[in-house]
Design an enzyme around this catalytic site. Structure first.
Site, short mmCIF file in Angstrom:
data_model
loop_
_atom_site.label_atom_id
_atom_site.label_comp_id
_atom_site.label_asym_id
_atom_site.label_seq_id
_atom_site.Cartn_x
_atom_site.Cartn_y
_atom_site.Cartn_z
N ASP A 139 10.80 90.06 78.85
CA ASP A 139 12.35 89.35 79.34
C ASP A 139 13.55 90.04 79.25
OD1 ASP A 139 12.56 89.23 76.66
OD2 ASP A 139 12.24 87.21 76.35
N GLU A 159 3.19 89.41 78.33
CA GLU A 159 3.67 88.13 77.66
C GLU A 159 4.36 87.47 78.49
OE1 GLU A 159 5.84 89.17 73.68
OE2 GLU A 159 7.62 88.16 74.91
N GLU A 187 17.68 86.31 78.77
CA GLU A 187 16.17 86.46 78.98
C GLU A 187 15.51 85.36 79.60
OE1 GLU A 187 18.19 86.95 76.21
OE2 GLU A 187 17.77 88.97 75.54
N HIS A 206 20.60 89.48 66.68
CA HIS A 206 21.01 90.26 67.76
C HIS A 206 21.43 89.81 68.90
CE1 HIS A 206 17.58 90.47 70.39
NE2 HIS A 206 17.04 90.63 69.13
N ARG A 248 22.62 88.15 72.39
CA ARG A 248 23.82 88.29 72.96
C ARG A 248 24.77 86.81 72.74
NH1 ARG A 248 22.61 92.73 75.86
NH2 ARG A 248 24.08 93.53 77.12
N HIS A 277 21.23 95.69 63.95
CA HIS A 277 21.08 96.25 65.16
C HIS A 277 22.28 97.17 65.37
CE1 HIS A 277 20.89 96.14 69.48
NE2 HIS A 277 19.90 95.25 69.51
C1 UD1 Z 1 18.12 93.81 74.24
C2 UD1 Z 1 17.61 92.86 75.11
C3 UD1 Z 1 16.93 91.73 74.31
C4 UD1 Z 1 16.12 92.22 73.37
C5 UD1 Z 1 16.82 93.15 72.34
C6 UD1 Z 1 15.79 93.82 71.31
C7 UD1 Z 1 18.45 92.57 77.49
C8 UD1 Z 1 19.88 92.02 78.21
N1 UD1 Z 1 18.39 92.39 76.10
O1 UD1 Z 1 19.38 93.34 73.75
O2 UD1 Z 1 16.40 90.72 75.54
O3 UD1 Z 1 15.89 90.95 72.65
O4 UD1 Z 1 17.13 94.35 73.35
O5 UD1 Z 1 16.55 94.40 70.39
O6 UD1 Z 1 17.94 93.12 77.99
N2 UD1 Z 1 22.61 100.11 70.94
C9 UD1 Z 1 22.60 101.57 70.53
N3 UD1 Z 1 21.31 102.17 69.99
C10 UD1 Z 1 20.14 101.66 70.49
C11 UD1 Z 1 20.14 100.33 70.89
C12 UD1 Z 1 21.43 99.59 71.09
O7 UD1 Z 1 23.53 101.99 70.00
O8 UD1 Z 1 19.15 102.23 70.14
C13 UD1 Z 1 23.91 99.52 70.92
C14 UD1 Z 1 24.73 100.22 72.39
O9 UD1 Z 1 25.79 100.03 72.08
C15 UD1 Z 1 24.30 98.96 73.38
C16 UD1 Z 1 24.07 97.55 72.51
O10 UD1 Z 1 23.53 98.23 71.50
O11 UD1 Z 1 25.32 98.84 74.34
C17 UD1 Z 1 23.52 96.68 73.17
O12 UD1 Z 1 22.06 96.95 73.59
P1 UD1 Z 1 21.62 96.11 74.77
O13 UD1 Z 1 20.04 96.65 75.25
O14 UD1 Z 1 22.37 95.84 75.95
O15 UD1 Z 1 21.23 94.74 74.06
P2 UD1 Z 1 20.52 94.19 73.05
O16 UD1 Z 1 21.30 93.32 72.27
O17 UD1 Z 1 20.02 95.48 72.26
N1 UDP Z 2 11.73 95.58 64.11
C1 UDP Z 2 11.79 97.02 63.56
N2 UDP Z 2 12.91 97.49 62.87
C2 UDP Z 2 13.87 96.71 62.56
C3 UDP Z 2 13.87 95.33 62.86
C4 UDP Z 2 12.95 94.87 63.82
O1 UDP Z 2 10.91 97.72 63.87
O2 UDP Z 2 14.82 97.16 61.66
C5 UDP Z 2 10.91 95.14 65.10
C6 UDP Z 2 10.22 93.86 64.56
O3 UDP Z 2 8.97 94.16 63.76
C7 UDP Z 2 9.71 93.35 65.82
C8 UDP Z 2 10.77 93.81 66.89
O4 UDP Z 2 11.39 94.89 66.22
O5 UDP Z 2 8.41 93.83 66.43
C9 UDP Z 2 11.72 92.66 67.28
O6 UDP Z 2 12.73 93.43 68.00
P1 UDP Z 2 14.12 92.71 68.32
O7 UDP Z 2 14.53 91.43 67.21
O8 UDP Z 2 15.08 93.68 68.44
O9 UDP Z 2 13.88 92.11 69.75
P2 UDP Z 2 13.45 90.70 70.13
O10 UDP Z 2 11.66 90.42 69.84
O11 UDP Z 2 14.31 89.72 69.82
O12 UDP Z 2 13.50 90.95 71.59
#
Ligand code: UD1
Ligand code: UDP
Length: 367
Positions: free
Chosen positions: A96, A118, A132, A205, A207, A238
């Site tokens: 999602d 999924e 999502e 994490h 939003r 995160h």
């Molecule tokens: C995204 C997904 C969410 C998922 C989550 C898993 C969307 C809108 N959101 O949310 O569904 O649950 O990933 O973690 O698709 N950033 C870094 N390095 C990284 C990753 C993130 O610097 O490796 C920072 C960046 O500033 C980025 C911000 O995190 O702009 C947010 O990342 P983004 O993918 O937009 O949203 P998530 O909250 O990670």
């Molecule tokens: N996870 C990881 N390292 C971390 C935190 C989470 O590998 O420091 C793994 C966790 O085991 C799970 C996945 O990341 O499999 C969950 O990711 P996240 O919570 O970012 O996203 P969501 O599942 O909410 O989309």
């Protein structure tokens, strides 16, 4: 020979798609290519390294504090030429995220069939989780194959009028991944630090939780720490800078809270397996914890994972300080309540979801 392109962009998608890529690549009648959008960078690369997956294409779209507009537009613009060049028979997406939604939309524009791994998770509250719930509903509109992790997810899709012949209950590939990471002999510096204490493993994490809700969660935890000297918190934060600011400011003087970098998946799973209690707003962790018999307080008002609630491992507690404080307190002091939540169960499958998906996609009569 079926040409399958697997597309993902964030950490959780990668964790749940890498086991499937491995299985598909072992099949003689599939040609598999992998495209990552790079919606996440470091957190995605951690998983690719852990599972030894080298993408064929990388859109590298991540920007600091990226908006939903930027993610969607950059994926649509970047993926078009690659899909046109590769002309896959099928594009596989997961879950999602905005990567999932934008990829499904691009595939639809080019009339390429989509397989949704999924599929069928729902809260039916379009703003929770945001965005999502919209993303997954939108992907279900265009998907040719719906790989539902549970019977409940299948029922949701049937209720929405999806053709039941296109819905397959496979289990969740999260459990496939979990089966490869848990070790009996395992050590980590954070576990050494927490030796003799009860570990609360925290992640946050979403939003919709950034801002006041997250502050509420963190202040509830602070009150617990003041009253319970035997509790330590391990919090892999995160990489979103907005989250790091809030976590840093609330927990700056807390010696019994370790704010650490995102853990490699093997480390995360093994620390999860050794925690006393998990606090999270994550989706994937709600699937992993029941398998390991670890109680989870879900830091959200809704969940699309009712199976874990029914199994007794998950409890929805929202984000209000008082509710967080009371629910943790209860599980620290009421042994019976705690033990009741510790029953291990497997509502999300047996670890063979990837095999089932590959079998279905590569059946002789499948076009
Ligand atoms: C995204 C997904 C969410 C998922 C989550 C898993 C969307 C809108 N959101 O949310 O569904 O649950 O990933 O973690 O698709 N950033 C870094 N390095 C990284 C990753 C993130 O610097 O490796 C920072 C960046 O500033 C980025 C911000 O995190 O702009 C947010 O990342 P983004 O993918 O937009 O949203 P998530 O909250 O990670
Ligand atoms: N996870 C990881 N390292 C971390 C935190 C989470 O590998 O420091 C793994 C966790 O085991 C799970 C996945 O990341 O499999 C969950 O990711 P996240 O919570 O970012 O996203 P969501 O599942 O909410 O989309």
């Amino acid at each position: 020979m079926k040409r399958i392109m697997v597309v993902f962009g964030t950490r959780p998608e990668a964790i749940k798609m890498c086991p499937l890529i491995k299985v598909l690549k072992e099949r003689q009648n599939a040609r598999v290519s992998v495209l990552v959008t790079g919606q996440h960078r470091k957190m995605l690369d951690q998983v690719l390294n852990a599972f030894d997956v080298i993408p064929d294409y990388d859109l590298s779209i991540m920007k600091e504090k990226q908006t939903l507009f930027e993610i969607t537009a950059n994926i649509l613009n970047g993926i078009k030429a690659i899909l046109e060049k590769e002309q896959p028979d099928l594009v596989l997406v997961h879950g999602d995220t905005t990567t999932t939604f934008a990829t499904a939309l691009a595939s639809f524009y080019l009339q390429i069939p989509v397989g949704h791994v999924e599929a069928g998770l729902r809260t039916y509250d379009i703003y929770s989780p945001y965005p999502e719930e919209y993303n997954r509903q939108a992907v279900s509109i265009v998907a040719r194959y719906h790989f539902a992790p549970t019977e409940q997810a299948k029922l949701n899709l049937i209720k929405e009028g999806k053709d039941k012949d296109n819905i397959y209950v496979t289990g969740n590939t999260a459990i496939d991944a979990l089966k490869t990471t848990i070790r009996k002999d395992y050590s980590h510096e954070e576990l050494t630090w927490a030796l003799g204490s009860r570990i609360i493993l925290l992640t946050a994490h979403r939003r919709e939780n950034i801002g006041k809700p997250m502050e509420g969660i963190f202040h509830g935890i602070k009150r617990i720490l003041e009253e319970n000297p035997d509790v330590k918190v391990i919090y892999p934060v995160h990489l979103n800078p907005l989250i790091r600011e809030i976590a840093g400011s609330v927990f700056q003087d807390e010696e019994r809270v370790h704010l650490i970098e995102p853990l490699d998946v093997l480390d995360f799973h093994n620390i999860l397996a050794r925690a006393y209690l998990v606090l999270t707003d994550s989706g994937g962790i709600q699937e992993e914890a029941p398998s390991l018999g670890k109680p989870v307080l879900v830091l959200r008002d809704t969940t699309e994972r009712p199976e874990g609630i029914k199994a007794g491992t998950l409890c929805l507690v929202g984000t209000k300080e008082e509710a967080i404080y009371q629910s943790i307190r209860n599980l620290l002091h009421d042994k019976a309540a705690y033990n009741k939540m510790c029953q291990a169960s497997n509502p999300y499958g047996d670890g063979f979801a990837s095999k089932r998906i590959a079998d279905i996609l590569l059946r002789e009569n499948e076009s």
